[in-house]
Write an enzyme that holds these catalytic residues in place. Structure first.
Site, short mmCIF file in Angstrom:
data_model
loop_
_atom_site.label_atom_id
_atom_site.label_comp_id
_atom_site.label_asym_id
_atom_site.label_seq_id
_atom_site.Cartn_x
_atom_site.Cartn_y
_atom_site.Cartn_z
N ASP A 30 -44.96 89.68 -47.57
CA ASP A 30 -45.90 89.81 -48.68
C ASP A 30 -45.27 89.24 -49.95
O ASP A 30 -44.08 89.42 -50.21
CB ASP A 30 -46.29 91.28 -48.88
CG ASP A 30 -47.55 91.43 -49.71
OD1 ASP A 30 -48.58 91.84 -49.15
OD2 ASP A 30 -47.51 91.11 -50.92
N ASN A 88 -56.36 97.62 -45.48
CA ASN A 88 -57.34 97.83 -46.54
C ASN A 88 -58.61 97.08 -46.15
O ASN A 88 -58.54 95.91 -45.77
CB ASN A 88 -56.79 97.32 -47.87
CG ASN A 88 -55.55 98.08 -48.30
OD1 ASN A 88 -55.46 99.28 -48.08
ND2 ASN A 88 -54.59 97.39 -48.90
N GLY A 94 -59.87 98.64 -51.02
CA GLY A 94 -58.86 97.93 -51.81
C GLY A 94 -58.46 96.59 -51.23
O GLY A 94 -57.40 96.05 -51.56
N GLN A 95 -59.31 96.01 -50.38
CA GLN A 95 -58.99 94.70 -49.79
C GLN A 95 -59.17 93.61 -50.83
O GLN A 95 -60.23 93.51 -51.45
CB GLN A 95 -59.90 94.44 -48.58
CG GLN A 95 -59.56 93.15 -47.85
CD GLN A 95 -60.39 92.96 -46.56
OE1 GLN A 95 -61.30 93.75 -46.28
NE2 GLN A 95 -60.07 91.93 -45.81
N HIS A 101 -55.90 91.53 -42.21
CA HIS A 101 -54.43 91.59 -42.24
C HIS A 101 -53.99 93.03 -42.18
O HIS A 101 -54.64 93.93 -42.70
CB HIS A 101 -53.86 90.91 -43.49
CG HIS A 101 -54.45 91.38 -44.78
ND1 HIS A 101 -55.67 90.96 -45.24
CD2 HIS A 101 -53.99 92.26 -45.72
CE1 HIS A 101 -55.94 91.53 -46.40
NE2 HIS A 101 -54.93 92.34 -46.72
N HIS A 103 -50.83 95.41 -43.18
CA HIS A 103 -49.57 95.56 -43.90
C HIS A 103 -48.63 96.37 -43.01
O HIS A 103 -49.01 97.45 -42.54
CB HIS A 103 -49.77 96.35 -45.20
CG HIS A 103 -50.67 95.70 -46.20
ND1 HIS A 103 -50.21 95.04 -47.32
CD2 HIS A 103 -52.03 95.62 -46.27
CE1 HIS A 103 -51.23 94.60 -48.03
NE2 HIS A 103 -52.34 94.93 -47.42
#
Ligand code: 5GP
Ligand code: ZN
Length: 115
Positions: A30, A88, A94-95, A101, A103
């Site tokens: 990230d 998310n 909160g995307q 994806h 995390h």
């Protein structure tokens, strides 16, 4: 998909620090790590989010979850102490990037509930 930054990362049109790659999945660090270990695991094909998953992605998601994630956690050295996998999803989730994806966060103790 045009104008999707994670499709561009998967296609190597945008550079990233790749930590794992196979035909179906790529994992990269990230850009703004929230933990000592923070990688994003994505399918190379464009899927918007968990909400858009269906039977078509069964094999892909089985591979990602049952093979790639445990191997990555081990390779990144977080399998024994623990880690968190987060997807998310949508605005309330909160995307911020509209390409599915996961995390993978580890290397520190996590708090619950998340903000
Ligand atoms: P979301 O907020 O959608 O769950 O997560 C998107 C993540 O992608 C964020 O943690 C953000 O730091 C990361 N990110 C956004 N753009 C890039 C990029 O161009 N390269 C990398 N490596 N990470 C990115
Ligand atoms: Zn995409």
């Amino acid at each position: 998909m045009a104008d999707c930054i994670f499709c561009k990362i998967a296609n190597k049109e945008i550079p990233s620090t790749v930590v794992y790659e196979d035909e179906q999945v790529i994992a990269f660090k990230d850009l703004e790590p929230q933990a000592p270990v923070h990688v994003l695991v994505i399918p190379k094909t464009h899927v918007q989010s968990v909400a858009e998953l269906g039977a078509e992605q069964k094999e892909l998601m089985g591979h990602l979850f049952c093979e790639v994630l445990p191997k990555l956690a081990k390779d990144l050295g977080v399998d024994e102490k623990g880690f968190r996998v987060v997807a998310n999803t949508g605005a309330d989730g909160g995307q911020t990037v509209g390409h599915l994806h996961f995390h993978l966060l580890g290397g520190r103790s996590m708090q619950w509930p998340p903000g």
